[in-house]
Motif scaffolding. Structure first.
Motif, PDB file in Angstrom:
ATOM      1  N   TYR A  79       0.933  -0.966   0.087  1.00  0.00           N
ATOM      2  CA  TYR A  79       0.136  -0.220  -0.050  1.00  0.00           C
ATOM      3  C   TYR A  79       1.165   1.245  -0.548  1.00  0.00           C
ATOM      4  O   TYR A  79       1.624   1.443   0.905  1.00  0.00           O
ATOM      5  CB  TYR A  79      -0.812   0.394   1.149  1.00  0.00           C
ATOM      6  N   ARG A  80       0.965   2.344  -0.584  1.00  0.00           N
ATOM      7  CA  ARG A  80       1.429   3.364  -1.348  1.00  0.00           C
ATOM      8  C   ARG A  80       1.029   4.111  -0.244  1.00  0.00           C
ATOM      9  O   ARG A  80       0.038   4.691  -1.335  1.00  0.00           O
ATOM     10  CB  ARG A  80       1.705   3.704  -2.320  1.00  0.00           C
ATOM     11  N   TYR A  81       1.176   5.100   0.383  1.00  0.00           N
ATOM     12  CA  TYR A  81       0.897   5.950   1.443  1.00  0.00           C
ATOM     13  C   TYR A  81       1.079   7.421   1.359  1.00  0.00           C
ATOM     14  O   TYR A  81       2.327   7.792   1.514  1.00  0.00           O
ATOM     15  CB  TYR A  81       0.519   5.477   2.959  1.00  0.00           C
ATOM     16  N   ASP A  82       0.525   7.944   0.238  1.00  0.00           N
ATOM     17  CA  ASP A  82       1.293   9.237  -0.534  1.00  0.00           C
ATOM     18  C   ASP A  82      -0.242  10.103  -1.390  1.00  0.00           C
ATOM     19  O   ASP A  82      -0.549   9.583  -2.217  1.00  0.00           O
ATOM     20  CB  ASP A  82       2.336   8.802  -1.468  1.00  0.00           C
ATOM     21  N   TYR A  83      -0.324  10.578  -0.857  1.00  0.00           N
ATOM     22  CA  TYR A  83      -1.530  11.652  -0.923  1.00  0.00           C
ATOM     23  C   TYR A  83      -0.783  11.986  -2.840  1.00  0.00           C
ATOM     24  O   TYR A  83      -2.352  12.557  -3.696  1.00  0.00           O
ATOM     25  CB  TYR A  83      -2.096  13.335  -0.509  1.00  0.00           C
ATOM     26  N   SER A  84       0.060  11.783  -3.365  1.00  0.00           N
ATOM     27  CA  SER A  84       0.582  12.304  -4.782  1.00  0.00           C
ATOM     28  C   SER A  84      -0.148  11.316  -5.392  1.00  0.00           C
ATOM     29  O   SER A  84       0.299  12.295  -6.907  1.00  0.00           O
ATOM     30  CB  SER A  84       1.681  13.213  -4.815  1.00  0.00           C
ATOM     31  N   ILE A  85      -0.097  10.378  -4.977  1.00  0.00           N
ATOM     32  CA  ILE A  85      -0.218   9.179  -5.550  1.00  0.00           C
ATOM     33  C   ILE A  85      -1.804   8.810  -5.976  1.00  0.00           C
ATOM     34  O   ILE A  85      -2.831   9.040  -4.569  1.00  0.00           O
ATOM     35  CB  ILE A  85      -0.023   7.699  -4.946  1.00  0.00           C
ATOM     36  N   GLU A  86      -2.311   8.644  -6.994  1.00  0.00           N
ATOM     37  CA  GLU A  86      -3.334   9.030  -7.406  1.00  0.00           C
ATOM     38  C   GLU A  86      -4.671   7.877  -7.086  1.00  0.00           C
ATOM     39  O   GLU A  86      -3.666   6.195  -6.875  1.00  0.00           O
ATOM     40  CB  GLU A  86      -4.155   8.169  -9.053  1.00  0.00           C
TER      41      GLU A  86
END
Ligand SMILES: [Zn+2]
Length: 140
Positions: A79-86
């Protein structure tokens, strides 16, 4: 299980909250074990205890040889927790040993329970990731 921190040197911290006794006969005492830590009051006390007792622990548990994870068991979901990721690109099915890193749907990456409880970081187990890889035709 003792209610007291198992690090013998715990009172050596000499913290204000460890002072007990009456004037002229005061002393420092161990902290109570933290329910989260189990046997110690802090990670610092756990670390000190482990450094004092690691050889005894290793004799009790026994040494093991090198462990490996082979090609077919190397699947996991990230899981990639980053708001820049769609949002559609937040979950990935990965097997680095096979050079596979594929974007997957949230419904594939999580259990129904995790989705229902809104625990976005909680992904399926590595065994389930392997089964998913078979289902998606990425491996047999
Ligand atoms: Zn302690």
């Amino acid at each position: 299980m003792s209610e007291w921190c198992q690090n013998k040197k715990c009172p050596d911290k000499k913290n204000q909250n460890q002072i007990r006794g009456i004037k002229g006969a005061k002393y420092y005492q161990s902290n109570k074990a933290n329910s989260y830590m189990g046997y110690w009051c802090t990670t610092g006390c756990r670390e000190e205890w482990f450094n004092d007792n690691k050889d005894t622990c290793m004799r009790a548990v026994g040494l093991i040889d090198k462990q490996t994870v082979n090609l077919d068991d190397a699947w996991y979901v990230e899981y990639r927790y980053d708001y820049s990721i769609e949002v559609p690109d937040r979950y990935h099915l990965i097997n680095r040993l096979k050079g596979i890193n594929q974007s997957i749907l949230q419904t594939q990456a999580q259990t129904a329970e995790s989705i229902r409880e809104d625990r976005c970081w909680s992904t399926i187990s590595d065994n389930e990731a392997r089964e998913l890889a078979v289902t998606l035709g990425l491996t047999s």
